[in-house]
Design a protein around this motif. Structure first.
Motif, PDB file in Angstrom:
ATOM      1  N   MET A   1       9.687 -11.341   3.752  1.00  0.00           N
ATOM      2  CA  MET A   1       8.898 -10.163   3.392  1.00  0.00           C
ATOM      3  C   MET A   1       7.452 -10.539   3.087  1.00  0.00           C
ATOM      4  SD  MET A   1      10.570  -7.244   3.395  1.00  0.00           S
ATOM      5  CE  MET A   1       9.615  -6.213   2.250  1.00  0.00           C
ATOM      6  N   PRO A   2       6.512  -9.640   3.373  1.00  0.00           N
ATOM      7  CA  PRO A   2       5.136  -9.912   2.934  1.00  0.00           C
ATOM      8  C   PRO A   2       5.074  -9.981   1.412  1.00  0.00           C
ATOM      9  CG  PRO A   2       5.356  -7.642   3.726  1.00  0.00           C
ATOM     10  CD  PRO A   2       6.634  -8.339   4.065  1.00  0.00           C
ATOM     11  N   VAL A   3       4.219 -10.845   0.907  1.00  0.00           N
ATOM     12  CA  VAL A   3       4.072 -10.951  -0.543  1.00  0.00           C
ATOM     13  C   VAL A   3       3.073  -9.938  -1.088  1.00  0.00           C
ATOM     14  CG1 VAL A   3       4.763 -13.361  -0.655  1.00  0.00           C
ATOM     15  CG2 VAL A   3       2.350 -12.799  -0.310  1.00  0.00           C
ATOM     16  N   SER A   4       2.333  -9.282  -0.177  1.00  0.00           N
ATOM     17  CA  SER A   4       1.440  -8.209  -0.619  1.00  0.00           C
ATOM     18  C   SER A   4       1.326  -7.148   0.463  1.00  0.00           C
ATOM     19  CB  SER A   4       0.048  -8.746  -0.966  1.00  0.00           C
ATOM     20  OG  SER A   4      -0.643  -9.159   0.189  1.00  0.00           O
ATOM     21  N   LEU A   5       1.131  -5.935   0.035  1.00  0.00           N
ATOM     22  CA  LEU A   5       0.880  -4.796   0.904  1.00  0.00           C
ATOM     23  C   LEU A   5      -0.200  -3.961   0.235  1.00  0.00           C
ATOM     24  CD1 LEU A   5       1.381  -2.565   3.053  1.00  0.00           C
ATOM     25  CD2 LEU A   5       3.265  -1.753   1.599  1.00  0.00           C
ATOM     26  N   MET A   6      -1.296  -3.715   0.929  1.00  0.00           N
ATOM     27  CA  MET A   6      -2.371  -2.895   0.399  1.00  0.00           C
ATOM     28  C   MET A   6      -2.705  -1.775   1.365  1.00  0.00           C
ATOM     29  SD  MET A   6      -6.412  -3.623  -0.096  1.00  0.00           S
ATOM     30  CE  MET A   6      -6.615  -3.136   1.621  1.00  0.00           C
ATOM     31  N   VAL A   7      -2.957  -0.596   0.837  1.00  0.00           N
ATOM     32  CA  VAL A   7      -3.425   0.552   1.619  1.00  0.00           C
ATOM     33  C   VAL A   7      -4.769   0.993   1.057  1.00  0.00           C
ATOM     34  CG1 VAL A   7      -3.002   2.974   2.200  1.00  0.00           C
ATOM     35  CG2 VAL A   7      -1.101   1.343   2.219  1.00  0.00           C
ATOM     36  N   ASP A   8      -5.735   1.211   1.932  1.00  0.00           N
ATOM     37  CA  ASP A   8      -7.021   1.782   1.524  1.00  0.00           C
ATOM     38  C   ASP A   8      -7.371   2.903   2.496  1.00  0.00           C
ATOM     39  OD1 ASP A   8      -9.533   2.414   0.626  1.00  0.00           O
ATOM     40  OD2 ASP A   8     -10.295   0.361   0.641  1.00  0.00           O
TER      41      ASP A   8
ATOM     42  N   THR B   1      -1.773   4.495  -3.666  1.00  0.00           N
ATOM     43  CA  THR B   1      -0.534   3.955  -4.246  1.00  0.00           C
ATOM     44  C   THR B   1       0.689   4.674  -3.700  1.00  0.00           C
ATOM     45  OG1 THR B   1      -1.705   3.350  -6.270  1.00  0.00           O
ATOM     46  CG2 THR B   1       0.702   3.520  -6.400  1.00  0.00           C
ATOM     47  N   GLU B   2       0.601   5.998  -3.562  1.00  0.00           N
ATOM     48  CA  GLU B   2       1.726   6.765  -3.029  1.00  0.00           C
ATOM     49  C   GLU B   2       1.947   6.446  -1.553  1.00  0.00           C
ATOM     50  OE1 GLU B   2       4.868   9.488  -2.400  1.00  0.00           O
ATOM     51  OE2 GLU B   2       4.127   8.369  -4.147  1.00  0.00           O
ATOM     52  N   ILE B   3       0.871   6.265  -0.804  1.00  0.00           N
ATOM     53  CA  ILE B   3       1.018   5.919   0.612  1.00  0.00           C
ATOM     54  C   ILE B   3       1.634   4.531   0.759  1.00  0.00           C
ATOM     55  CG2 ILE B   3      -0.218   5.511   2.781  1.00  0.00           C
ATOM     56  CD1 ILE B   3      -2.175   7.708   1.940  1.00  0.00           C
ATOM     57  N   GLU B   4       1.270   3.607  -0.112  1.00  0.00           N
ATOM     58  CA  GLU B   4       1.921   2.297  -0.110  1.00  0.00           C
ATOM     59  C   GLU B   4       3.423   2.441  -0.310  1.00  0.00           C
ATOM     60  OE1 GLU B   4       0.136  -0.222  -3.025  1.00  0.00           O
ATOM     61  OE2 GLU B   4      -1.847  -0.162  -2.088  1.00  0.00           O
ATOM     62  N   ARG B   5       3.823   3.305  -1.226  1.00  0.00           N
ATOM     63  CA  ARG B   5       5.247   3.530  -1.479  1.00  0.00           C
ATOM     64  C   ARG B   5       5.926   4.099  -0.238  1.00  0.00           C
ATOM     65  NH1 ARG B   5       8.954   7.134  -2.513  1.00  0.00           N
ATOM     66  NH2 ARG B   5       7.518   8.883  -2.198  1.00  0.00           N
ATOM     67  N   LEU B   6       5.270   5.041   0.434  1.00  0.00           N
ATOM     68  CA  LEU B   6       5.836   5.651   1.643  1.00  0.00           C
ATOM     69  C   LEU B   6       5.954   4.626   2.771  1.00  0.00           C
ATOM     70  CD1 LEU B   6       3.947   9.078   1.625  1.00  0.00           C
ATOM     71  CD2 LEU B   6       6.389   8.704   1.174  1.00  0.00           C
ATOM     72  N   VAL B   7       4.968   3.745   2.885  1.00  0.00           N
ATOM     73  CA  VAL B   7       5.020   2.696   3.908  1.00  0.00           C
ATOM     74  C   VAL B   7       6.216   1.783   3.661  1.00  0.00           C
ATOM     75  CG1 VAL B   7       3.858   0.615   4.756  1.00  0.00           C
ATOM     76  CG2 VAL B   7       2.559   2.738   4.459  1.00  0.00           C
ATOM     77  N   ALA B   8       6.371   1.326   2.418  1.00  0.00           N
ATOM     78  CA  ALA B   8       7.497   0.449   2.090  1.00  0.00           C
ATOM     79  C   ALA B   8       8.836   1.132   2.337  1.00  0.00           C
ATOM     80  CB  ALA B   8       7.383   0.003   0.630  1.00  0.00           C
ATOM     81  N   LYS B   9       8.883   2.451   2.135  1.00  0.00           N
ATOM     82  CA  LYS B   9      10.113   3.217   2.330  1.00  0.00           C
ATOM     83  C   LYS B   9      10.432   3.413   3.809  1.00  0.00           C
ATOM     84  CE  LYS B   9      11.751   8.012   1.853  1.00  0.00           C
ATOM     85  NZ  LYS B   9      11.358   9.372   1.412  1.00  0.00           N
ATOM     86  N   ASN B  10       9.415   3.599   4.641  1.00  0.00           N
ATOM     87  CA  ASN B  10       9.617   4.004   6.034  1.00  0.00           C
ATOM     88  C   ASN B  10       9.692   2.856   7.034  1.00  0.00           C
ATOM     89  OD1 ASN B  10       9.298   7.186   6.735  1.00  0.00           O
ATOM     90  ND2 ASN B  10       8.249   6.702   4.812  1.00  0.00           N
TER      91      ASN B  10
END
Length: 386
Positions: A318-325, A335-344
């Motif tokens: 797994m990646p050790v970091s995920l960032m959305v801007d 932050t919510e889009i990061e959650r959606l990315v991890a979910k989808n």
């Protein structure tokens, strides 16, 4: 506030931004295509092949080196000569053509009994998408690529005689905020046969009429006419006639055009090149996945633009970091889009490879005119995120 916005910056309400592209005949792109053609040949014979292929091209010579782990045995020399010929280096009097000397230093690595399912190395990768164009790519790099694709078509069809394969383009656009408003400068330089000054003037006129003006019109249509073009300064071969080009005049190397390959500098780059690497190298596969996710975010209406960053550690799945801007354009918080990315999305290394179907021989077409923005690639599809 995300990390990218943490520092105070000067007012950027109006500025000029520039991107460039290079043709398939540019020396570095010749090398990228050779490396990816060799990769494709191994994957076609053994989809589990692991390839790291580097190429250098210079006057009358191509050198390939790197590591191969594969059950397949491939004749490399015919592949290299076919790539050179398909690009258009077939003139024996120009210092580089299909009859060049080939030095093959590729060597085999023993296959591991159990495939490592984690990242083969550490690294960081970016993906980006925006609503500036139909392809969800930034306008400057999209137009720079379009110019050279249309120039190549004119060369290969014979519509414009005397063109040779090496060429470059450059686009400078006036932006207000994050919106392109005015095309300021367009540059296109092309290698050509030995011609007189009168023939050179005719060549420039043909390029303007048959390549530049149609490319601008296509870009205006695809971007829904959001920017002006009437103030554009057009420069064709600004240094004059260009008789000596290609690897005979300038040594090429794999992986030296990573900004041309991606977003033209409009978005960040993690530093890892793509060509010649199979999908177990996260420099390539994770960058493709990041583009797919960023494009899906924009296409799903979650933001007008989106930057994704991953980072991986060697041996970990797994990646050790995920960032959305989303640069303040998000319908939801970053932050919510990061959650959606991890979910989808499955963000494991093997998950990315399987999801994007990256074990197929699909890579040679990526090696010129950009890895992003063309619908034929699996990572250019979009998934509805909710």
């Amino acid at each position: 506030m995300t990390a990218l916005h943490a520092l105070d910056t000067p007012d950027r309400s109006g500025y000029i931004f520039t991107s460039e592209s290079v043709s398939e005949g540019h020396p570095d792109k010749v090398c990228d295509q050779i490396s990816d053609a060799i990769l494709d040949a191994y994957l076609a014979a053994d989809p589990r092949s692991k390839v790291a292929c580097e190429t250098m091209a210079t006057e009358d010579r191509v050198i390939v080196s790197g590591e191969i782990s594969s059950r397949a045995k491939i004749e490399v020399e015919p592949i290299i000569r076919k790539v050179i010929g398909d690009i258009g280096y077939t003139n024996a009097n120009k210092g580089f053509d299909t009859n060049c000397i080939i030095n093959n230093y590729l060597h085999k690595q023993e296959l591991a009994l159990e495939e490592n399912t984690g990242a083969g190395d550490q690294g960081l990768m970016f993906g980006y998408a925006c609503s500036q164009t139909k392809s969800l790519m930034p306008i400057p790099i999209e137009l720079a690529h379009k110019l050279l694709m249309n120039l190549a078509e004119a060369r290969k069809s014979g519509t414009i005689p005397c063109l040779l394969p090496d060429a470059k383009s450059q686009i400078s656009m006036h932006y207000i905020g994050r919106q392109a408003v005015d095309l300021k400068t367009l540059v296109i330089s092309t290698h050509h046969n030995d011609i007189c000054e009168m023939e050179f003037d005719e060549l420039k006129h043909a390029i303007n009429k048959q390549v530049i003006l149609p490319s601008i019109a296509q870009m205006e249509e695809e971007s829904k006419g959001f920017f002006e073009t009437k103030n554009c300064e057009i420069k064709i071969n600004p240094l004059g006639r260009w008789h000596d080009g290609g690897p005979a005049a300038d040594t090429g190397l794999t992986g030296r055009k990573i900004i041309v390959d991606t977003y033209g500098g409009w978005a960040q780059h993690g530093g890892g090149a793509f060509s010649g690497k199979d999908a177990t190298k996260v420099d390539r596969s994770a960058a493709y996945m990041a583009r797919h996710i960023a494009k899906s975010v924009v296409a799903s209406g979650l933001a007008a633009e989106c930057l994704i960053q991953f980072s991986f550690v060697i041996g970990e799945q797994m990646p050790v970091s995920l960032m959305v801007d989303t640069f303040g354009s998000g319908r939801e918080s970053d932050t919510e889009i990061e959650r959606l990315v991890a979910k989808n999305f499955d963000l494991t290394v093997m998950g990315i490879i399987d999801y994007l179907d990256l074990r197929k021989p699909i890579y040679l077409p990526t090696a010129s005119y950009g890895h992003f923005g063309r619908d034929s690639f699996s990572w250019e599809s979009v998934k509805t995120i909710h």
